[in-house]
Design a protein around this motif. Structure first.
Motif, mmCIF file in Angstrom:
data_model
loop_
_atom_site.group_PDB
_atom_site.id
_atom_site.type_symbol
_atom_site.label_atom_id
_atom_site.label_comp_id
_atom_site.label_asym_id
_atom_site.label_seq_id
_atom_site.Cartn_x
_atom_site.Cartn_y
_atom_site.Cartn_z
ATOM 1 N N UNK A 1 0.860 -1.179 0.000
ATOM 2 C CA UNK A 1 0.000 0.000 0.000
ATOM 3 C C UNK A 1 0.895 1.227 0.000
ATOM 4 N N UNK A 2 0.332 2.351 -0.332
ATOM 5 C CA UNK A 2 1.073 3.596 -0.310
ATOM 6 C C UNK A 2 1.360 4.024 1.120
ATOM 7 N N UNK A 3 2.592 4.431 1.383
ATOM 8 C CA UNK A 3 2.964 4.902 2.726
ATOM 9 C C UNK A 3 2.571 6.374 2.874
ATOM 10 N N UNK A 4 1.303 6.630 2.697
ATOM 11 C CA UNK A 4 0.755 7.979 2.790
ATOM 12 C C UNK A 4 -0.350 7.982 3.823
ATOM 13 N N UNK A 5 -0.236 8.804 4.829
ATOM 14 C CA UNK A 5 -1.190 8.797 5.933
ATOM 15 C C UNK A 5 -2.603 9.044 5.428
ATOM 16 N N UNK A 6 -3.531 8.207 5.900
ATOM 17 C CA UNK A 6 -4.920 8.346 5.522
ATOM 18 C C UNK A 6 -5.311 7.612 4.255
ATOM 19 N N UNK A 7 -4.375 6.853 3.673
ATOM 20 C CA UNK A 7 -4.688 6.105 2.454
ATOM 21 C C UNK A 7 -5.766 5.063 2.765
ATOM 22 N N UNK A 8 -6.650 4.798 1.821
ATOM 23 C CA UNK A 8 -7.724 3.833 2.018
ATOM 24 C C UNK A 8 -7.252 2.422 1.722
ATOM 25 N N UNK A 9 -7.610 1.494 2.619
ATOM 26 C CA UNK A 9 -7.391 0.083 2.356
ATOM 27 C C UNK A 9 -8.676 -0.547 1.833
#
Length: 279
Positions: free
Chosen positions: A166-174
């Motif tokens: 997954x993207x290591x970006x805070x708040x990314x949706x799983x």
């Protein structure tokens, strides 16, 4: 959506290491040590039924390491991954996704099994999820942390072809109901799933909050790679938990599954303690 507690047993770690600079006379009141200065800790995973997906967060320590390795951790308790899944009506082959908050052995050890001479995914029908930043940190470990990143726990996941990032970006949706938050003090790019459940927000704390006894801000583990970063992150997350009324799901507390926080004269402290099923 349904959430299920998945207990995988208990292990022991040095109390001083778990509470860092906090004196034993203080932490021993909430997490009493044995005669070897070891405290008992849970390895509590979380199972999420979300439509056709069955998502497992973390996997416990597993059972494939040798006797010498396990002799350091005093595994005990009757619960296992398989028995806990069966109690909820599931089998490990039903799992569609294994979400790994980070790759320390007590979180990822159960992700891989030993079959004769082979190391294979323990959840043969699942996709395994990490993020590239943490993965690279784990497979090229620093000298201080490398004892926690065992190659037998990690590389077979990638070799199986079942690993995704997954993207290591805070708040990314799983998923539609699961957002991923990040913390960088314990280890680089640890993932904390924030789950929208029954109108509440459940935050899986991994090693940012090991137990209810760790709520006071200075109670930072000696295991954390960047303790001052952890301290800053705890301030941010604790305030957010109060403001947003998060339910915090604790992976390592030997007794308590969930807690909420409140502001007090002494700072942010525990408000309520309860089991997940009591929500």
């Amino acid at each position: 959506m349904k959430l299920h507690t998945i207990d995988t047993g208990f292990f022991k770690l040095d109390g001083g290491a778990m509470f860092g600079v906090v004196p034993k006379a203080i932490w021993n009141k909430t997490n009493p040590a044995d005669d070897k200065n070891l405290c008992t800790w849970a390895m509590r995973c979380l199972l999420i039924e979300d439509g056709k997906r069955l998502i497992l967060i973390d996997t416990g320590i597993g059972n494939k390491q040798d006797e010498k390795f396990f002799s350091h951790y005093y595994l005990h308790g009757n619960a296992t991954m398989d028995s806990s899944l069966a109690a909820k009506g599931f089998h490990r082959d039903d799992i569609t996704d294994v979400f790994l908050t980070h790759l320390h052995f007590d979180h990822v050890g159960g992700a891989v099994i030993r079959d004769g001479e082979k190391l294979l995914p323990a959840f043969k029908n699942a996709t395994y999820w990490s993020n590239r930043q943490h993965w690279e940190w784990a497979v090229n470990p620093n000298d201080r942390e490398k004892a926690s990143f065992l190659k037998d726990n990690i590389l077979p996941i990638q070799q199986s072809g079942r690993l995704k990032f997954v993207s290591a970006q805070d708040g990314v949706s799983f998923t539609d109901d699961i957002k991923i938050k990040f913390a960088y003090g314990h280890t680089d790019a640890m993932m904390l799933p924030l789950i929208n459940y029954k109108g509440k927000q459940v935050l899986y704390m991994a090693d940012l909050l090991p137990s209810a006894g760790h709520v006071p801000l200075p109670y930072v583990m000696a295991y954390d790679m960047f303790p001052m970063k952890t301290l800053d992150e705890r301030k941010i997350y604790w305030n957010e938990a109060v403001e947003q009324q998060y339910i915090l799901y604790m992976e390592h507390d030997p007794v308590n599954e969930c807690c909420t926080l409140q502001q007090t004269e002494k700072g942010i402290r525990i408000k309520d303690l309860f089991k997940l099923e009591e929500m």
